[in-house]
Design a protein around this motif. Structure first.
Motif, PDB file in Angstrom:
ATOM      1  N   SER A 136       0.812  -1.217   0.000  1.00 37.62           N
ATOM      2  CA  SER A 136       0.000   0.000   0.000  1.00 37.62           C
ATOM      3  C   SER A 136       0.847   1.268   0.000  1.00 37.62           C
ATOM      4  O   SER A 136       1.728   1.449   0.844  1.00 37.62           O
ATOM      5  CB  SER A 136      -0.921   0.004   1.228  1.00 37.62           C
ATOM      6  N   GLY A 137       0.538   2.183  -0.919  1.00 39.78           N
ATOM      7  CA  GLY A 137       1.194   3.477  -0.931  1.00 39.78           C
ATOM      8  C   GLY A 137       0.740   4.344   0.224  1.00 39.78           C
ATOM      9  O   GLY A 137       1.507   5.167   0.743  1.00 39.78           O
ATOM     10  N   THR A 138      -0.522   4.177   0.661  1.00 47.15           N
ATOM     11  CA  THR A 138      -1.020   4.916   1.823  1.00 47.15           C
ATOM     12  C   THR A 138      -0.202   4.537   3.054  1.00 47.15           C
ATOM     13  O   THR A 138       0.192   5.403   3.847  1.00 47.15           O
ATOM     14  CB  THR A 138      -2.509   4.607   2.065  1.00 47.15           C
ATOM     15  N   ARG A 139       0.059   3.248   3.214  1.00 49.64           N
ATOM     16  CA  ARG A 139       0.883   2.786   4.340  1.00 49.64           C
ATOM     17  C   ARG A 139       2.299   3.354   4.246  1.00 49.64           C
ATOM     18  O   ARG A 139       2.854   3.826   5.251  1.00 49.64           O
ATOM     19  CB  ARG A 139       0.933   1.261   4.358  1.00 49.64           C
ATOM     20  N   ALA A 140       2.889   3.337   3.058  1.00 42.36           N
ATOM     21  CA  ALA A 140       4.249   3.843   2.887  1.00 42.36           C
ATOM     22  C   ALA A 140       4.329   5.331   3.215  1.00 42.36           C
ATOM     23  O   ALA A 140       5.270   5.788   3.874  1.00 42.36           O
ATOM     24  CB  ALA A 140       4.714   3.597   1.453  1.00 42.36           C
ATOM     25  N   THR A 141       3.329   6.095   2.773  1.00 43.45           N
ATOM     26  CA  THR A 141       3.304   7.534   3.054  1.00 43.45           C
ATOM     27  C   THR A 141       3.127   7.795   4.547  1.00 43.45           C
ATOM     28  O   THR A 141       3.795   8.655   5.128  1.00 43.45           O
ATOM     29  CB  THR A 141       2.162   8.208   2.267  1.00 43.45           C
ATOM     30  N   PHE A 142       2.227   7.041   5.185  1.00 44.09           N
ATOM     31  CA  PHE A 142       1.979   7.193   6.619  1.00 44.09           C
ATOM     32  C   PHE A 142       3.247   6.863   7.408  1.00 44.09           C
ATOM     33  O   PHE A 142       3.628   7.590   8.339  1.00 44.09           O
ATOM     34  CB  PHE A 142       0.828   6.287   7.044  1.00 44.09           C
ATOM     35  N   ALA A 143       3.913   5.780   7.040  1.00 40.28           N
ATOM     36  CA  ALA A 143       5.129   5.378   7.748  1.00 40.28           C
ATOM     37  C   ALA A 143       6.232   6.419   7.580  1.00 40.28           C
ATOM     38  O   ALA A 143       6.963   6.730   8.526  1.00 40.28           O
ATOM     39  CB  ALA A 143       5.602   4.022   7.240  1.00 40.28           C
ATOM     40  N   LYS A 144       6.334   6.976   6.391  1.00 34.46           N
ATOM     41  CA  LYS A 144       7.419   7.917   6.088  1.00 34.46           C
ATOM     42  C   LYS A 144       7.248   9.257   6.800  1.00 34.46           C
ATOM     43  O   LYS A 144       8.204   9.790   7.386  1.00 34.46           O
ATOM     44  CB  LYS A 144       7.493   8.132   4.579  1.00 34.46           C
TER      45      LYS A 144
END
Length: 298
Positions: free
Chosen positions: A165-173
């Motif tokens: 998930s890109g949403t997960r990657a953005t949230f983590a970053k």
């Protein structure tokens, strides 16, 4: 006799001139009336999916010879499918360069709009604001009960998107400062933003994260360090957790004419000022800052 000949000659010339006009007119009409035909497959980000579905419907209504099939699956799946040319359009919340095992040189980036992403909770956890460090402690498992951050005496239930998930990657970053301890271990993991929202709204103690476009009254969006998750705060980078929503195409795509027509439609003022805003996304033109693939402001 001479008069008759002149009349006949004039008639022939007039007929020929009329034929030229008709031919020219017919050619122009053929060009103007040339209709788009074909099929596009769009795969990837579920944060983008509501927009792509609506834009596809209106585009197909104006172009009845076109069929656009929209699928979710996450940004990673969209990028992979577009690199492999099994999808025409790869929808992603992250730059292709950020995703491991993706050959970004095979892709063309089209930034469609911007989306904010916020931590969301079950409405009865008793918390409306977290510091960024508290949020990190929750998602890395250091804080396990809401009472530890000023909420109810209730166990925290993590709800995550899948690793693709890109949403997960953005949230983590940006929300978790790319904390290496964040792995989603012990959390509920779902492939769809819609499912994440449903689970959080129905599960006491739950916390997860959603694009602004998915947030409704079944869940509660939290402020971070007192900053509200609003589109206006995203445009100035006051709210840090946001991403460009990309539509990627293959450099050797087989449906280039149709892809270009659909992308031109998406970037048109009609769609940017209409559908983009209606679904609580942010038009590119409204952004007052710009970020590169590393997340740094330009």
């Amino acid at each position: 006799m001479k008069i008759k000949k002149r009349i006949l000659a004039s008639g022939i010339i007039g007929l020929a001139f009329s034929s030229i006009l008709v031919a020219c007119s017919s050619g122009a009409n053929d060009e103007n009336n040339k209709q788009l035909t074909g099929t596009l497959t769009s795969v990837g980000s579920t944060a983008m999916q509501p927009f792509v579905e609506e834009a596809s419907k209106s585009f197909m209504a104006s172009n009845p010879g076109v069929q656009i099939n929209v699928q979710g699956g996450g940004s990673g799946q969209g990028l992979t499918a577009t690199v492999n040319d099994t999808a025409d359009l790869g929808n992603s919340d992250i730059f292709a360069e950020e995703k491991e095992k993706i050959d970004a040189s095979k892709l063309i980036d089209h930034k469609a709009f911007v989306v904010g992403i916020a931590p969301v909770v079950h409405p009865q956890v008793g918390v409306t604001n977290l510091t960024q460090q508290q949020l990190i402690d929750i998602f890395t498992g250091k804080v396990k009960n809401w009472k530890e951050v000023g909420g109810k005496d209730q166990a925290i239930v993590l709800v995550n998107r899948s690793e693709s998930s890109g949403t997960r990657a953005t949230f983590a970053k940006f929300a978790l400062k790319d904390n290496q301890e964040f792995r989603g271990n012990g959390a509920i993991v779902e492939d769809s933003s819609g499912t994440v929202r449903k689970i959080i709204g129905q599960t006491k103690g739950a916390i997860g994260y959603l694009a602004f476009s998915y947030i409704d009254n079944t869940v509660k969006a939290l402020t971070l360090d007192g900053v509200q998750p609003t589109n206006e705060n995203v445009t100035t980078n006051k709210w840090l957790v946001w991403a460009y929503e990309h539509i990627y195409t293959n450099t050797n795509g087989k449906n280039k004419q149709l892809e270009d027509a659909f992308l031109k439609y998406i970037l048109s003022p009609e769609i940017q000022n209409g559908l983009v805003k209606k679904l609580n996304y942010i038009p590119i033109i409204d952004m007052k800052v710009e970020r590169d693939a590393s997340g740094k402001l330009k």
